[in-house]
Write a protein that holds these residues in place. Structure first.
Motif, PDB file in Angstrom:
ATOM      1  N   GLU A  54      53.508 -70.002 -41.203  1.00  0.00           N
ATOM      2  CA  GLU A  54      52.111 -69.582 -41.068  1.00  0.00           C
ATOM      3  C   GLU A  54      51.876 -68.260 -41.797  1.00  0.00           C
ATOM      4  OE1 GLU A  54      48.274 -70.017 -40.365  1.00  0.00           O
ATOM      5  OE2 GLU A  54      49.791 -71.510 -39.870  1.00  0.00           O
ATOM      6  N   THR A  55      52.839 -67.378 -41.753  1.00  0.00           N
ATOM      7  CA  THR A  55      52.736 -66.105 -42.452  1.00  0.00           C
ATOM      8  C   THR A  55      52.705 -66.315 -43.964  1.00  0.00           C
ATOM      9  OG1 THR A  55      53.906 -65.026 -40.635  1.00  0.00           O
ATOM     10  CG2 THR A  55      53.813 -63.847 -42.715  1.00  0.00           C
ATOM     11  N   VAL A  56      53.501 -67.237 -44.457  1.00  0.00           N
ATOM     12  CA  VAL A  56      53.498 -67.564 -45.889  1.00  0.00           C
ATOM     13  C   VAL A  56      52.133 -68.114 -46.295  1.00  0.00           C
ATOM     14  CG1 VAL A  56      54.452 -69.151 -47.613  1.00  0.00           C
ATOM     15  CG2 VAL A  56      55.977 -67.912 -46.088  1.00  0.00           C
ATOM     16  N   ARG A  57      51.545 -68.935 -45.460  1.00  0.00           N
ATOM     17  CA  ARG A  57      50.204 -69.470 -45.763  1.00  0.00           C
ATOM     18  C   ARG A  57      49.172 -68.348 -45.878  1.00  0.00           C
ATOM     19  NH1 ARG A  57      50.961 -73.592 -41.462  1.00  0.00           N
ATOM     20  NH2 ARG A  57      52.121 -75.232 -42.504  1.00  0.00           N
ATOM     21  N   VAL A  58      49.261 -67.369 -44.968  1.00  0.00           N
ATOM     22  CA  VAL A  58      48.326 -66.241 -45.007  1.00  0.00           C
ATOM     23  C   VAL A  58      48.487 -65.482 -46.324  1.00  0.00           C
ATOM     24  CG1 VAL A  58      47.770 -63.998 -43.960  1.00  0.00           C
ATOM     25  CG2 VAL A  58      48.149 -65.987 -42.507  1.00  0.00           C
ATOM     26  N   ALA A  59      49.716 -65.235 -46.739  1.00  0.00           N
ATOM     27  CA  ALA A  59      49.957 -64.523 -47.995  1.00  0.00           C
ATOM     28  C   ALA A  59      49.467 -65.352 -49.190  1.00  0.00           C
ATOM     29  CB  ALA A  59      51.439 -64.204 -48.150  1.00  0.00           C
ATOM     30  N   GLN A  60      49.669 -66.656 -49.160  1.00  0.00           N
ATOM     31  CA  GLN A  60      49.230 -67.516 -50.258  1.00  0.00           C
ATOM     32  C   GLN A  60      47.711 -67.570 -50.351  1.00  0.00           C
ATOM     33  OE1 GLN A  60      51.237 -71.191 -49.387  1.00  0.00           O
ATOM     34  NE2 GLN A  60      53.003 -70.655 -50.654  1.00  0.00           N
ATOM     35  N   MET A  61      47.017 -67.501 -49.219  1.00  0.00           N
ATOM     36  CA  MET A  61      45.555 -67.495 -49.251  1.00  0.00           C
ATOM     37  C   MET A  61      45.026 -66.244 -49.936  1.00  0.00           C
ATOM     38  SD  MET A  61      44.197 -69.258 -45.718  1.00  0.00           S
ATOM     39  CE  MET A  61      44.829 -67.997 -44.651  1.00  0.00           C
ATOM     40  N   GLN A  62      45.812 -65.182 -49.914  1.00  0.00           N
ATOM     41  CA  GLN A  62      45.423 -63.938 -50.572  1.00  0.00           C
ATOM     42  C   GLN A  62      46.058 -63.819 -51.960  1.00  0.00           C
ATOM     43  OE1 GLN A  62      46.387 -60.857 -47.773  1.00  0.00           O
ATOM     44  NE2 GLN A  62      44.949 -61.617 -46.254  1.00  0.00           N
ATOM     45  N   LYS A  66      54.364 -62.036 -51.964  1.00  0.00           N
ATOM     46  CA  LYS A  66      55.074 -61.098 -51.110  1.00  0.00           C
ATOM     47  C   LYS A  66      54.443 -61.103 -49.721  1.00  0.00           C
ATOM     48  CE  LYS A  66      56.384 -56.251 -50.906  1.00  0.00           C
ATOM     49  NZ  LYS A  66      56.277 -54.962 -51.586  1.00  0.00           N
ATOM     50  N   ILE A  67      55.285 -61.209 -48.706  1.00  0.00           N
ATOM     51  CA  ILE A  67      54.809 -61.211 -47.327  1.00  0.00           C
ATOM     52  C   ILE A  67      54.804 -59.772 -46.813  1.00  0.00           C
ATOM     53  CG2 ILE A  67      55.303 -61.970 -44.979  1.00  0.00           C
ATOM     54  CD1 ILE A  67      56.569 -64.451 -46.171  1.00  0.00           C
ATOM     55  N   LEU A  68      53.689 -59.372 -46.254  1.00  0.00           N
ATOM     56  CA  LEU A  68      53.536 -58.030 -45.698  1.00  0.00           C
ATOM     57  C   LEU A  68      53.471 -58.110 -44.179  1.00  0.00           C
ATOM     58  CD1 LEU A  68      50.765 -56.765 -48.134  1.00  0.00           C
ATOM     59  CD2 LEU A  68      53.220 -56.362 -48.272  1.00  0.00           C
ATOM     60  N   PRO A  69      53.761 -57.009 -43.492  1.00  0.00           N
ATOM     61  CA  PRO A  69      53.659 -57.024 -42.024  1.00  0.00           C
ATOM     62  C   PRO A  69      52.263 -57.406 -41.535  1.00  0.00           C
ATOM     63  CG  PRO A  69      54.827 -55.064 -42.751  1.00  0.00           C
ATOM     64  CD  PRO A  69      54.322 -55.751 -43.987  1.00  0.00           C
ATOM     65  N   GLU A  70      51.250 -57.051 -42.312  1.00  0.00           N
ATOM     66  CA  GLU A  70      49.872 -57.399 -41.938  1.00  0.00           C
ATOM     67  C   GLU A  70      49.667 -58.917 -41.931  1.00  0.00           C
ATOM     68  OE1 GLU A  70      50.445 -55.227 -44.625  1.00  0.00           O
ATOM     69  OE2 GLU A  70      50.300 -53.456 -43.351  1.00  0.00           O
ATOM     70  N   ASP A  71      50.423 -59.645 -42.753  1.00  0.00           N
ATOM     71  CA  ASP A  71      50.305 -61.099 -42.791  1.00  0.00           C
ATOM     72  C   ASP A  71      50.756 -61.716 -41.470  1.00  0.00           C
ATOM     73  OD1 ASP A  71      49.449 -60.893 -45.420  1.00  0.00           O
ATOM     74  OD2 ASP A  71      51.451 -61.207 -46.244  1.00  0.00           O
ATOM     75  N   THR A  77      46.681 -63.400 -35.092  1.00  0.00           N
ATOM     76  CA  THR A  77      45.318 -63.251 -34.594  1.00  0.00           C
ATOM     77  C   THR A  77      44.441 -64.449 -34.931  1.00  0.00           C
ATOM     78  OG1 THR A  77      44.706 -62.017 -36.572  1.00  0.00           O
ATOM     79  CG2 THR A  77      45.333 -60.733 -34.646  1.00  0.00           C
ATOM     80  N   THR A  78      44.867 -65.275 -35.887  1.00  0.00           N
ATOM     81  CA  THR A  78      44.045 -66.423 -36.266  1.00  0.00           C
ATOM     82  C   THR A  78      44.507 -67.729 -35.634  1.00  0.00           C
ATOM     83  OG1 THR A  78      45.352 -66.754 -38.278  1.00  0.00           O
ATOM     84  CG2 THR A  78      43.361 -65.424 -38.469  1.00  0.00           C
ATOM     85  N   PHE A  83      48.643 -66.227 -30.165  1.00  0.00           N
ATOM     86  CA  PHE A  83      47.808 -65.190 -29.568  1.00  0.00           C
ATOM     87  C   PHE A  83      48.595 -64.266 -28.634  1.00  0.00           C
ATOM     88  CE2 PHE A  83      43.288 -67.203 -29.815  1.00  0.00           C
ATOM     89  CZ  PHE A  83      43.257 -66.924 -31.167  1.00  0.00           C
ATOM     90  N   PHE A  84      49.612 -64.772 -27.985  1.00  0.00           N
ATOM     91  CA  PHE A  84      50.355 -63.953 -27.031  1.00  0.00           C
ATOM     92  C   PHE A  84      51.097 -62.798 -27.711  1.00  0.00           C
ATOM     93  CE2 PHE A  84      53.497 -66.917 -28.510  1.00  0.00           C
ATOM     94  CZ  PHE A  84      54.697 -66.232 -28.456  1.00  0.00           C
ATOM     95  N   LEU A  85      51.229 -62.825 -29.018  1.00  0.00           N
ATOM     96  CA  LEU A  85      51.920 -61.767 -29.755  1.00  0.00           C
ATOM     97  C   LEU A  85      50.997 -60.670 -30.279  1.00  0.00           C
ATOM     98  CD1 LEU A  85      54.348 -63.905 -31.936  1.00  0.00           C
ATOM     99  CD2 LEU A  85      54.956 -62.460 -30.002  1.00  0.00           C
ATOM    100  N   ARG A  86      49.695 -60.888 -30.178  1.00  0.00           N
ATOM    101  CA  ARG A  86      48.731 -59.969 -30.802  1.00  0.00           C
ATOM    102  C   ARG A  86      48.930 -58.518 -30.411  1.00  0.00           C
ATOM    103  NH1 ARG A  86      43.073 -62.694 -29.629  1.00  0.00           N
ATOM    104  NH2 ARG A  86      44.166 -62.935 -27.693  1.00  0.00           N
ATOM    105  N   GLU A  87      48.992 -58.244 -29.122  1.00  0.00           N
ATOM    106  CA  GLU A  87      49.096 -56.862 -28.650  1.00  0.00           C
ATOM    107  C   GLU A  87      50.398 -56.208 -29.110  1.00  0.00           C
ATOM    108  OE1 GLU A  87      46.773 -54.971 -27.205  1.00  0.00           O
ATOM    109  OE2 GLU A  87      45.455 -56.695 -27.527  1.00  0.00           O
ATOM    110  N   ASP A  88      51.501 -56.932 -29.025  1.00  0.00           N
ATOM    111  CA  ASP A  88      52.785 -56.378 -29.444  1.00  0.00           C
ATOM    112  C   ASP A  88      52.796 -56.077 -30.937  1.00  0.00           C
ATOM    113  OD1 ASP A  88      53.866 -56.530 -26.866  1.00  0.00           O
ATOM    114  OD2 ASP A  88      54.423 -58.627 -27.156  1.00  0.00           O
TER     115      ASP A  88
END
Length: 141
Positions: A54-62, A66-71, A77-78, A83-88
């Protein structure tokens, strides 16, 4: 290959001993069967694989490779299943940004100190052009 880290014919990547140590950090866990340990390890691998994809998909959409922590944060968050990881992750990203600011401030102060040293060294030395402005001595014939 060792049968030690296999589940249903699949080789596990995560070390079972480390998973066992992490599980024992919980005061309620006194012991764990081998089957439970293998199930936890396989579940953790499937989860990290799914989050990674899922993180790779987010980076590919942009349009990035390169995968960033924000990805990872964006993926959590999407997608409802993360969702249970959002706060951490939000806390982790805030900590990383504070650390980057501290490192940037430290490197800036180090750079300014090294520049000050180079200025002091140049004050006590001759300018570079002084070596080339000499006139050549006349040779008498």
């Amino acid at each position: 290959m060792s049968k030690k880290n296999e589940v249903g014919g699949l080789q596990l990547t995560l070390p079972l001993s480390r998973i066992k140590k992490i599980a024992r950090l919980d005061s309620e866990v006194k012991g764990m069967s081998r089957e439970a340990l293998l199930l936890i390890a396989r579940s953790a691998e499937l989860f990290t694989t799914k989050l990674g994809l899922e993180t790779v998909r987010v980076a590919q959409m942009q349009n990035r490779r390169k995968i960033l922590p924000e990805d990872i944060s964006d993926a959590c968050t999407t997608r409802e299943e993360f969702f249970f990881l959002r706060e951490d992750l939000r806390d982790l990203l805030n900590d990383q940004q504070l650390e980057k600011k501290k490192n940037a401030a430290t490197s800036t102060s180090l750079t300014s100190k090294s520049n000050a040293k180079s200025v002091k060294a140049s004050e006590g030395s001759k300018p570079l052009t002084s070596y080339f402005s000499r006139t050549l001595p006349q040779i008498n014939k």
